[in-house]
Design an enzyme around this catalytic site. Sequence first.
Site, PDB file in Angstrom:
ATOM      1  N   ASP A  96       0.866  -1.176   0.000  1.00 45.47           N
ATOM      2  CA  ASP A  96       0.000   0.000   0.000  1.00 45.47           C
ATOM      3  C   ASP A  96       0.906   1.230   0.000  1.00 45.47           C
ATOM      4  OD1 ASP A  96      -2.106   1.702   0.056  1.00 45.47           O
ATOM      5  OD2 ASP A  96      -2.790   1.190   2.066  1.00 45.47           O
ATOM      6  N   MET A 377     -10.404   2.734  15.889  1.00 47.67           N
ATOM      7  CA  MET A 377     -11.693   3.359  16.224  1.00 47.67           C
ATOM      8  C   MET A 377     -12.031   3.024  17.673  1.00 47.67           C
ATOM      9  SD  MET A 377     -14.040   0.689  14.087  1.00 47.67           S
ATOM     10  CE  MET A 377     -13.865  -1.087  14.397  1.00 47.67           C
ATOM     11  N   HIS A 398       3.617   5.387  13.457  1.00 47.18           N
ATOM     12  CA  HIS A 398       2.529   5.887  12.608  1.00 47.18           C
ATOM     13  C   HIS A 398       1.158   5.504  13.111  1.00 47.18           C
ATOM     14  CE1 HIS A 398       1.889   1.836  11.271  1.00 47.18           C
ATOM     15  NE2 HIS A 398       1.157   2.169  10.236  1.00 47.18           N
ATOM     16  N   GLY A 399       1.087   4.612  14.097  1.00 47.31           N
ATOM     17  CA  GLY A 399      -0.213   4.169  14.596  1.00 47.31           C
ATOM     18  C   GLY A 399      -0.050   3.361  15.863  1.00 47.31           C
TER      19      GLY A 399
END
Length: 475
Positions: A96, A377, A398-399
């Site tokens: 990606d 979420m 990044h996360g």
Amino acid sequence: MNLQQLHQLEPCLWTLPRATAEKRAEVLLYGTAPLLVSMDDKVLEQAANVAFLPGVVGASMTMPDAHWGYGFPIGGVAAFDAGQGGVISVGGVGFDISCGIRCLRSNLSLQDAAPRFNELADTLFHAIPAGVGEEGEIKVNLTQIDQILQEGANWAVKHGYGNTADLEYIEEHGRVADAVPDNVSELAKKRQRGEMGTLGSGNHYLEVQMVERIYDAAAALAFGLHEGQILISIHCGSRGLGHQIGTEYMLILAKAASRLGIRLPDRELACAPIKSPEGQQYIGAMNAAINCALANRQILTHLTRVACEKIFRDAEFETLFDVSHNTCKAETHEVDGKPRLLHVHRKGATRAFGPGHPALPERYRKVGQPVVIGGSMGTGSYILAGSSGNRAFASASHGAGRAMSRHQALARWKGRALVDELAQQGILIRTRSMRGVAEEAPGAYKDVDLVAEATEQAGLARRVAFLRPKVCVKG
């Protein structure tokens, strides 16, 4: 991960000791002991494999959110010197290509927006195409695709999607150089014809967030942030085109490695010397995919603004920043006191330039680059600022990083129950796939608070603001 294999250098920095005869670069892992323990042993194995590739400068590194990936671990960082036989690897960029986050700040407060969150959720869900293979209303021909691959977000602005002010706050001003559309196959381009302005699936999302807490007042002021403010984050990449490029060049670079006698510790690390014909060909295609992703997020920004303006007539959404996660960038970094041009692979890691860097917009130059650590979420996200003391080639988390596989998540959670549970917490989910919701359950990820804290403690970036999710649109 078994910490007995490692040697702790600092509270948030560890190394994998080398055997006496082992000819590899150093392996460094950033993170606290609890975060490293939560990682699969495969992370360490993959980071060590990267350290065997030709031309590694310094060390093969992992960020605090690292987890198992394809070739490189996700959260893996490594820099290579083209002049010393350094390579470029598809597994070090990811399939990606240029997956990243566009963050928008607004003039809305929670008090303004909260009464209409349900309406906003429904409007955004219908305005933003999301899901596996989902196409939007924007259709482009192959000539336009080539223009997009060359011009990036600039193409989108020229065609009425957003404004020139956005470009100032996108990496490389929305267009990376040295993109070669001819290096992208016709099949890859065809896959993208209906996917411009679409979100995709998996961990991609569009999320309405509220600034709940400020950590660094000076940086928050520079970023235009304050408590109670509404933001929107758009997380997506180059869609089918990027995946097709990754698939095709994995084979091309594997053949190149074989031809040149490069011994791969893992076939998923297929690579070629940066200066080789195959290496240059892949770089041209990868840069084209980066431009595709930047254009995609620019179009999504426009669609988001249009949707929000239907509900909030006086709403303004400015681009805070847009930066990619899955790339290899040619950058100058100081090594042993001297500047060197390096090709920095960031796989599931973000660039995080510190204060004073000339590539940053003037507005942010004194405080450093905005860095977004996207949570899952239901858990929240962080905005940080790049640190001047960053020793990981200006890279950061990044996360939150997965703590379990999608298969494990599916066995544990049900999508409908999660949506209902999150609604009770005041978080509205809109999705086309309840299976996708289960796969992306908040509990399937590491604790984003611990990741952000470790990122700061490690000197990679410092916390500026915590964002609480209010609406999340997923594929």
